[in-house]
Each structure stands twice: as C-alpha cells, then as structure tokens.
Design a protein around this motif. Sequence first.
Motif, PDB file in Angstrom:
ATOM      1  N   MET A 164       0.849  -1.164   0.000  1.00 42.13           N
ATOM      2  CA  MET A 164       0.000   0.000   0.000  1.00 42.13           C
ATOM      3  C   MET A 164       0.893   1.224   0.000  1.00 42.13           C
ATOM      4  N   THR A 165       0.488   2.210  -0.785  1.00 40.34           N
ATOM      5  CA  THR A 165       1.206   3.474  -0.855  1.00 40.34           C
ATOM      6  C   THR A 165       0.235   4.601  -0.559  1.00 40.34           C
ATOM      7  N   VAL A 166       0.646   5.525   0.299  1.00 38.88           N
ATOM      8  CA  VAL A 166      -0.137   6.709   0.613  1.00 38.88           C
ATOM      9  C   VAL A 166       0.574   7.910   0.005  1.00 38.88           C
ATOM     10  N   LEU A 167      -0.168   8.685  -0.761  1.00 37.18           N
ATOM     11  CA  LEU A 167       0.365   9.918  -1.323  1.00 37.18           C
ATOM     12  C   LEU A 167      -0.287  11.090  -0.607  1.00 37.18           C
ATOM     13  N   ASP A 168       0.508  12.093  -0.300  1.00 31.91           N
ATOM     14  CA  ASP A 168      -0.011  13.278   0.383  1.00 31.91           C
ATOM     15  C   ASP A 168       0.881  14.449   0.022  1.00 31.91           C
ATOM     16  N   ARG A 169       0.347  15.656   0.194  1.00 28.29           N
ATOM     17  CA  ARG A 169       1.133  16.863  -0.063  1.00 28.29           C
ATOM     18  C   ARG A 169       1.740  17.421   1.212  1.00 28.29           C
ATOM     19  N   SER A 170       1.482  16.788   2.326  1.00 28.06           N
ATOM     20  CA  SER A 170       2.023  17.224   3.609  1.00 28.06           C
ATOM     21  C   SER A 170       3.186  16.317   4.008  1.00 28.06           C
ATOM     22  N   LEU A 171       4.381  16.874   3.976  1.00 28.72           N
ATOM     23  CA  LEU A 171       5.540  16.092   4.408  1.00 28.72           C
ATOM     24  C   LEU A 171       5.447  15.719   5.884  1.00 28.72           C
ATOM     25  N   VAL A 172       4.872  16.601   6.673  1.00 29.81           N
ATOM     26  CA  VAL A 172       4.694  16.314   8.097  1.00 29.81           C
ATOM     27  C   VAL A 172       3.814  15.074   8.270  1.00 29.81           C
ATOM     28  N   LEU A 210       3.224  12.694   6.067  1.00 29.47           N
ATOM     29  CA  LEU A 210       3.924  11.512   5.551  1.00 29.47           C
ATOM     30  C   LEU A 210       4.930  10.986   6.562  1.00 29.47           C
ATOM     31  N   ARG A 211       5.640  11.886   7.246  1.00 31.33           N
ATOM     32  CA  ARG A 211       6.589  11.449   8.285  1.00 31.33           C
ATOM     33  C   ARG A 211       5.854  10.791   9.452  1.00 31.33           C
ATOM     34  N   GLU A 212       4.700  11.353   9.831  1.00 27.81           N
ATOM     35  CA  GLU A 212       3.902  10.750  10.902  1.00 27.81           C
ATOM     36  C   GLU A 212       3.495   9.324  10.522  1.00 27.81           C
ATOM     37  N   LEU A 213       3.065   9.138   9.283  1.00 27.06           N
ATOM     38  CA  LEU A 213       2.659   7.808   8.826  1.00 27.06           C
ATOM     39  C   LEU A 213       3.841   6.851   8.779  1.00 27.06           C
ATOM     40  N   ASP A 214       5.005   7.355   8.334  1.00 31.34           N
ATOM     41  CA  ASP A 214       6.214   6.517   8.338  1.00 31.34           C
ATOM     42  C   ASP A 214       6.527   6.034   9.755  1.00 31.34           C
ATOM     43  N   ASP A 215       6.455   6.934  10.717  1.00 33.28           N
ATOM     44  CA  ASP A 215       6.726   6.571  12.114  1.00 33.28           C
ATOM     45  C   ASP A 215       5.681   5.596  12.651  1.00 33.28           C
ATOM     46  N   LEU A 216       4.434   5.867  12.349  1.00 36.44           N
ATOM     47  CA  LEU A 216       3.341   5.051  12.866  1.00 36.44           C
ATOM     48  C   LEU A 216       3.374   3.621  12.312  1.00 36.44           C
ATOM     49  N   PHE A 217       3.621   3.482  11.020  1.00 37.66           N
ATOM     50  CA  PHE A 217       3.550   2.163  10.392  1.00 37.66           C
ATOM     51  C   PHE A 217       4.908   1.481  10.246  1.00 37.66           C
ATOM     52  N   GLN A 218       5.975   2.152  10.593  1.00 31.80           N
ATOM     53  CA  GLN A 218       7.326   1.574  10.669  1.00 31.80           C
ATOM     54  C   GLN A 218       7.672   0.686   9.467  1.00 31.80           C
ATOM     55  N   GLY A 219       7.513   1.236   8.271  1.00 35.54           N
ATOM     56  CA  GLY A 219       7.903   0.525   7.070  1.00 35.54           C
ATOM     57  C   GLY A 219       6.870  -0.422   6.492  1.00 35.54           C
ATOM     58  N   ARG A 220       5.742  -0.613   7.163  1.00 29.05           N
ATOM     59  CA  ARG A 220       4.703  -1.505   6.639  1.00 29.05           C
ATOM     60  C   ARG A 220       3.831  -0.808   5.597  1.00 29.05           C
ATOM     61  N   LEU A 221       4.120   0.459   5.362  1.00 29.24           N
ATOM     62  CA  LEU A 221       3.351   1.292   4.448  1.00 29.24           C
ATOM     63  C   LEU A 221       4.340   2.173   3.704  1.00 29.24           C
ATOM     64  N   LEU A 222       4.165   2.313   2.406  1.00 31.32           N
ATOM     65  CA  LEU A 222       5.010   3.215   1.633  1.00 31.32           C
ATOM     66  C   LEU A 222       4.348   4.585   1.576  1.00 31.32           C
ATOM     67  N   THR A 223       5.148   5.625   1.648  1.00 30.04           N
ATOM     68  CA  THR A 223       4.622   6.981   1.524  1.00 30.04           C
ATOM     69  C   THR A 223       5.360   7.685   0.400  1.00 30.04           C
ATOM     70  N   ARG A 224       4.647   8.587  -0.246  1.00 32.02           N
ATOM     71  CA  ARG A 224       5.209   9.362  -1.348  1.00 32.02           C
ATOM     72  C   ARG A 224       4.597  10.744  -1.346  1.00 32.02           C
ATOM     73  N   PHE A 225       5.430  11.725  -1.686  1.00 28.79           N
ATOM     74  CA  PHE A 225       4.902  13.076  -1.854  1.00 28.79           C
ATOM     75  C   PHE A 225       4.052  13.088  -3.127  1.00 28.79           C
ATOM     76  N   ALA A 226       2.878  13.687  -3.045  1.00 32.44           N
ATOM     77  CA  ALA A 226       1.921  13.662  -4.153  1.00 32.44           C
ATOM     78  C   ALA A 226       2.268  14.709  -5.208  1.00 32.44           C
ATOM     79  N   THR A 227       2.844  14.240  -6.284  1.00 30.92           N
ATOM     80  CA  THR A 227       3.035  15.060  -7.478  1.00 30.92           C
ATOM     81  C   THR A 227       2.177  14.429  -8.570  1.00 30.92           C
TER      82      THR A 227
END
Length: 180
Positions: free
Chosen positions: A1-9, A11-28
Amino acid sequence: MTVLDRSLVRLRELDDLFQGRLLTRFATLEAVEEEVLMADLTVGAVLIPGAAAPKLIPRGLLAAMKPGSVLVDVSIDQGGCFETSHPTTHADPTYIIDGVVHYCVANMPGAVARTSTFALNNATLPYILQLADQGAVAALRNDPCLRAGLNIHCGRVTYRAVAEALGYDYLPPEDALAAA
C-alpha cells in the motif's frame, strides 16, 4: 500500500506510525500517475474545506489503468476527485468505465449509521458543550478550532474558500465576531 499526500509532516507521521509496513510518497502529478497505473485499488480521499475536490485522475489516465482495477472516491461528496466520478448509492454502488470499477457512494458513513453517529458525536460533543456553556459568540472568539468552522455570521461569509467558490465578499471571522 502506498499513501500519497502533499504534507511532508503527515507523511513522516505515517512513516513513524507504520514503521515501514506502508510506503509513503509526496503527491506530485507524476507520482499519482505512476501509482495509479500499478494499482489494483485506488482510494481518492481529497478534501479542500469549502471547495470542490480537484480532479486528480483524468479520463485518459483512467483508460490506461489495469482492467478490473477499482477506484473508490471518498471525495464524491465534494464533487469527486476522479474525472469519471459521479455519485452512486448504497443500493447501486458501482459502475464501470473503460474496464475500471468505480465506487462513488455519497455519504459512505451512512452504511454504518450507528458507528458513524458515535464517531461524529465523540468529535463534536466538546464543541457543543462549549457553545452551550459560553454562548456562540464567546465560544467562537475563545476557540480557534471552533472559529475555523464558522462559514456565515450575521449574513456575511466568514470562510474564504466558500466566499471564493460562490463569488461573495469575504469577512474574516475575527472581524465578524468583533462586531458582534
């Protein structure tokens, strides 16, 4: 699963919360296109308070998606974030365009009315108590979160996005409340 968002803050929260079980990407636009073309399921959940959701997936991109893939448009109550979205109902929830299944049910929480009512009550009760204890004007003056939800006061539009969307003059809520 990948979550795209325009908020880097966020995305970092999600990275910390899911500890690598979820991919995050800046939404372009490029990131959205790449992810959508690979996805079996795409959930569009875009909210611009007081305004229509932007169309993130144009018809041409939809036509290039994998046949049988699914779009769920959580933003449908604000017009939808896919160009091909139109509101559906719980009774007839899906339709297919270019081999892509669309689920665009307006008021999705209505499917779980009891649970969504409890969630809404838990989120709004503190504000209701403030309004009851302090009165509307004092509560709005004292609480910036409550004030951020004010759209109209004494006939004036106090929410910028609503004023712009409807072509009305905008009056900052602080100014409207100062005169009250």
